[in-house]
Design a protein around this motif. Structure first.
Motif, mmCIF file in Angstrom:
data_model
loop_
_atom_site.group_PDB
_atom_site.id
_atom_site.type_symbol
_atom_site.label_atom_id
_atom_site.label_comp_id
_atom_site.label_asym_id
_atom_site.label_seq_id
_atom_site.Cartn_x
_atom_site.Cartn_y
_atom_site.Cartn_z
ATOM 1 N N ARG A 124 82.667 69.101 107.519
ATOM 2 C CA ARG A 124 83.319 69.972 108.393
ATOM 3 C C ARG A 124 83.305 70.877 107.600
ATOM 4 N NH1 ARG A 124 86.156 65.636 109.566
ATOM 5 N NH2 ARG A 124 88.371 66.981 109.212
ATOM 6 N N SER A 125 82.117 71.892 108.099
ATOM 7 C CA SER A 125 82.234 73.810 106.817
ATOM 8 C C SER A 125 83.371 74.456 108.126
ATOM 9 C CB SER A 125 81.272 73.857 106.536
ATOM 10 O OG SER A 125 80.455 73.680 106.226
ATOM 11 N N ARG A 126 84.690 75.547 107.474
ATOM 12 C CA ARG A 126 84.384 76.204 108.222
ATOM 13 C C ARG A 126 83.287 77.640 108.630
ATOM 14 N NH1 ARG A 126 90.372 78.464 105.631
ATOM 15 N NH2 ARG A 126 90.253 80.040 107.664
ATOM 16 N N SER A 127 83.631 78.357 109.290
ATOM 17 C CA SER A 127 82.778 79.264 109.637
ATOM 18 C C SER A 127 82.799 80.393 108.190
ATOM 19 C CB SER A 127 82.611 79.811 110.973
ATOM 20 O OG SER A 127 83.680 80.902 111.407
ATOM 21 N N PRO A 128 81.631 81.007 108.111
ATOM 22 C CA PRO A 128 81.933 82.045 107.044
ATOM 23 C C PRO A 128 83.407 83.045 107.168
ATOM 24 C CG PRO A 128 79.885 81.739 107.462
ATOM 25 C CD PRO A 128 80.449 80.890 108.133
ATOM 26 N N GLU A 129 82.896 83.304 108.508
ATOM 27 C CA GLU A 129 83.339 84.965 109.525
ATOM 28 C C GLU A 129 85.054 83.689 109.150
ATOM 29 O OE1 GLU A 129 81.229 82.682 111.303
ATOM 30 O OE2 GLU A 129 79.220 84.831 110.860
ATOM 31 N N ASP A 130 85.348 83.037 109.621
ATOM 32 C CA ASP A 130 86.863 82.938 109.182
ATOM 33 C C ASP A 130 87.157 83.017 108.489
ATOM 34 O OD1 ASP A 130 87.171 82.245 112.181
ATOM 35 O OD2 ASP A 130 86.376 80.536 112.193
ATOM 36 N N ILE A 131 86.541 82.524 107.346
ATOM 37 C CA ILE A 131 86.848 81.626 105.698
ATOM 38 C C ILE A 131 86.761 83.441 105.161
ATOM 39 C CG2 ILE A 131 86.717 81.099 103.519
ATOM 40 C CD1 ILE A 131 84.421 78.820 104.709
ATOM 41 N N VAL A 132 86.622 84.239 105.679
ATOM 42 C CA VAL A 132 86.246 85.953 105.215
ATOM 43 C C VAL A 132 87.770 86.693 106.462
ATOM 44 C CG1 VAL A 132 85.183 87.907 105.297
ATOM 45 C CG2 VAL A 132 83.721 86.431 104.442
ATOM 46 N N LYS A 133 87.731 86.355 106.905
ATOM 47 C CA LYS A 133 89.014 86.609 107.640
ATOM 48 C C LYS A 133 90.407 86.176 106.528
ATOM 49 C CE LYS A 133 91.166 85.515 111.816
ATOM 50 N NZ LYS A 133 90.927 84.817 113.342
ATOM 51 N N GLU A 134 89.754 85.361 106.553
ATOM 52 C CA GLU A 134 91.931 84.983 105.535
ATOM 53 C C GLU A 134 91.518 85.543 105.017
ATOM 54 O OE1 GLU A 134 92.259 80.163 106.080
ATOM 55 O OE2 GLU A 134 93.870 80.213 104.330
ATOM 56 N N TYR B 104 78.727 73.293 101.135
ATOM 57 C CA TYR B 104 78.731 74.180 102.323
ATOM 58 C C TYR B 104 78.111 74.308 102.929
ATOM 59 C CZ TYR B 104 81.020 77.828 104.915
ATOM 60 O OH TYR B 104 81.197 79.112 105.700
ATOM 61 N N GLY B 105 78.076 74.922 104.034
ATOM 62 C CA GLY B 105 77.084 75.356 105.027
ATOM 63 C C GLY B 105 76.092 74.666 105.976
ATOM 64 N N LYS B 106 75.798 73.723 105.327
ATOM 65 C CA LYS B 106 74.182 73.372 105.451
ATOM 66 C C LYS B 106 74.359 73.139 106.909
ATOM 67 C CE LYS B 106 72.861 72.113 101.078
ATOM 68 N NZ LYS B 106 73.184 70.723 100.050
ATOM 69 N N ASN B 107 75.637 72.243 107.700
ATOM 70 C CA ASN B 107 75.954 71.934 108.459
ATOM 71 C C ASN B 107 76.124 72.954 109.663
ATOM 72 O OD1 ASN B 107 78.745 71.911 108.120
ATOM 73 N ND2 ASN B 107 78.543 68.947 107.697
ATOM 74 N N LEU B 108 76.389 74.145 109.767
ATOM 75 C CA LEU B 108 77.092 74.872 110.286
ATOM 76 C C LEU B 108 75.482 75.169 111.517
ATOM 77 C CD1 LEU B 108 78.941 76.958 108.456
ATOM 78 C CD2 LEU B 108 79.869 75.788 110.115
ATOM 79 N N GLU B 109 76.227 75.711 112.528
ATOM 80 C CA GLU B 109 74.670 75.709 113.426
ATOM 81 C C GLU B 109 74.239 76.713 113.115
ATOM 82 O OE1 GLU B 109 76.216 77.551 117.421
ATOM 83 O OE2 GLU B 109 77.469 75.043 117.576
ATOM 84 N N THR C 209 74.321 77.947 106.254
ATOM 85 C CA THR C 209 74.156 78.906 105.094
ATOM 86 C C THR C 209 74.622 78.345 103.816
ATOM 87 O OG1 THR C 209 75.217 80.804 104.613
ATOM 88 C CG2 THR C 209 76.979 79.095 105.747
ATOM 89 N N SER C 210 75.145 79.682 102.861
ATOM 90 C CA SER C 210 74.549 78.456 101.529
ATOM 91 C C SER C 210 76.268 78.920 100.723
ATOM 92 C CB SER C 210 73.593 78.812 100.252
ATOM 93 O OG SER C 210 74.304 80.594 99.835
#
Ligand code: SAH
Ligand code: SF4
Ligand code: F3S
Length: 486
Positions: free
Chosen positions: A217-227, A249-254, A257-258
């Motif tokens: 399960r990948s976290r969303s890029p927005e949440d990661i950048v915020k952290e 990373y990111g392949k199974n996000l809605e 992303t890479s």
């Protein structure tokens, strides 16, 4: 963010909220009351320690546990004679499990002396049914047991433990939940790990991780950048992006992303000077990632690229999905594009059916790639994995002979590789005072090599330019240059 929450204002007469993380904030507030009244009764502050047994992800989980414990009023310490001790376990190899059982005996002794003491177990080992059975039967002094999927519920579980007075056991088989915004207590103020994904879908045939950590399960890029931004604002200069296979990373996000795309976003964040990541699976390492590393000022010159075996036949049985030749050409491409990079690896010896010829193939790869460091492991049979039921488990003598021979090659290559920085002046992030000699500081170069040099503790957490004077095998002795270039 949780640090804006005033826990004393949470109404504990109301029902606990159903949604997360509000529900955990409620239980944090409740635990604070229990801890406060226990410490008033005892006339002292309660202490707690979290012991990490596993990988960087396990260590990051420990920081999350420590964050909650501090928030509810425990004073964190390194001493296991504490009022609450948590073992955050690992089960990747059997010796990790055995260490836990051994140390539990010692904890039992402490608990007999301190009847207020609570003992909790969590982490990957707890996801195995046979472990839970054994603990239920023979380790009845344990107060709380939970797994990897419900770690976000720690405050709630702690509360149940205080209220019930019995052993609380809560293990989930899997989860698709990712709960953000819970407290974290970092081990180092200036560097931090960040989970970018959880779980693993690769099912390498020897490995238990997919069974105990669940699906990827990948976290969303927005949440990661915020952290990362929050960490940077809090003084963090080096981050390590964590996942079992960051290259997927990111392949199974809605919105797929890479990983390289995420790195580019992370690079833009002011205050972050260095970016590391772990672990890269060779089968998914993209040219886009190599390009991103090559042109980056912040991405460290270090790539951990587990080989596991140099024999195509064994790699196939391991379900690694690359051949010896594919690994070699990937490593060659990386060395050509980024000449100052350090490549490190993991190798397993004694996989079922492995012969001395297979080990020779591995040794050949070690010589050709010239690993800057390699972690070599003896194959450990993990119940439930496909390899555990494969025929031809390797006799101990072959494992020993192969392991010793491999280790010697690994050490020779690593020594030569590390020596290539001799005489250079390179930036090092100062991590700590040297434990043996406190006139020395210990710093880490971008390529992950360690350097010790004279200096005072005020430099801890800063990036200092250090001249590498003497190579001592795997580390350097150096001196800070007078006019740092930063
Ligand atoms: N996700 C990472 C590895 C995580 S486990 C990857 O794929 O590279 C860390 C290391 O432990 C692995 O790289 C492997 O070398 C080792 N390991 C995993 N299972 C093992 C087993 N059953 N016996 C011995 N070593 C093992
Ligand atoms: Fe285990 Fe393979 Fe997943 Fe790594 S990629 S965690 S070795 S299954
Ligand atoms: Fe161990 Fe779990 Fe990490 S099994 S290696 S702690 S993911």
């Amino acid at each position: 963010m949780y640090n804006k929450i005033d826990f004393s204002k949470i109404d504990l007469t109301a029902e606990p909220p159903a949604e997360e993380p509000a529900r955990q904030y409620y239980y944090i507030a409740k635990c604070r009351q229990y801890v406060k009244s226990a410490s008033e009764r005892l006339g002292r502050t309660l202490t707690s320690t979290v012991v990490t047994f596993g990988c960087q992800m396990n260590a990051r989980d420990s920081e999350k546990l420590a964050g909650i414990l501090e928030c509810v009023g425990y004073q964190m310490s390194d001493c296991e004679e504490a009022d609450l001790v948590i073992y955050n376990t690992c089960t990747v190899r059997d010796n990790a499990n055995q260490r836990v059982y051994g140390r539990l005996g010692v904890l039992h002794g402490f608990k007999k002396k301190n009847p207020h003491m609570k003992i909790a177990l969590c982490g990957c080992m707890m996801q195995e049914e046979s472990v839970i059975e054994k603990l239920r039967k023979s380790y009845r002094f344990i107060d709380l047991i939970f797994g990897t999927h419900n770690i976000f519920k720690f405050a709630e579980l702690l509360c149940t433990m205080f209220e019930s007075g019995r052993t609380v056991i809560d293990i989930w088989k899997d989860t698709d939940k990712i709960v953000e915004d819970l407290p974290v207590e970092r081990k180092y103020p200036f560097k931090s790990g960040i989970n970018i994904m959880f779980g693993c879908n690769n099912f390498c045939s020897y490995c238990i991780v997919p069974y105990v950590r669940g699906r990827e399960r990948s976290r969303s890029p927005e949440d990661i950048v915020k952290e990362i931004k929050t960490l940077a604002a809090d003084g963090v200069v080096e981050i390590m992006l964590l996942g079992q296979n960051v290259n997927s990373y990111g392949k199974n996000l809605e919105k797929p992303t890479s990983f390289a795309g995420l790195l580019k976003e992370a690079e833009k964040i002011d205050g972050i000077e260095r970016i590391r990541f772990m672990t890269s699976h060779p089968k998914d390492l993209s040219d886009e990632l190599i390009e991103a590393m090559k042109h980056s000022e912040k991405i460290c010159r270090h790539l951990h690229l587990p080989l596991q075996s140099g024999s195509t036949r064994i790699l196939q049985a391991m379900n690694r999905r690359y051949t010896k030749e594919q690994y070699l050409s990937l490593a060659e491409k990386i060395r050509k594009e980024i000449p100052d990079i350090a490549i490190t690896t993991d190798i397993i010896v004694g996989f079922p059916g492995e012969t001395m010829e297979d080990i020779e193939e591995t040794i050949d790869v070690v010589k050709k790639v010239r690993f800057d460091n390699a972690f070599t492991f003896i194959y450990s049979k993990r119940t439930g994995t496909p390899a555990a039921s494969m025929p031809d488990q390797v006799p101990e003598e072959i494992v020993k002979e192969g392991f010793d021979k491999l280790l010697k090659t690994v050490q020779d290559t690593a020594r030569n590789q590390v020596a290539r920085w001799q005489g250079q002046t390179l930036p090092a992030l100062v991590e700590e005072q040297n434990a043996q000699d406190n006139t020395l500081l210990t710093g880490r170069l971008s390529n992950n090599t360690i350097v010790h040099f004279p200096g005072d503790a005020s430099l801890i957490g800063r990036i200092v330019h250090v001249r590498l004077k003497e190579c001592h095998g795997f580390y350097y002795m150096g001196e800070a240059v007078e006019t740092p270039k930063f």
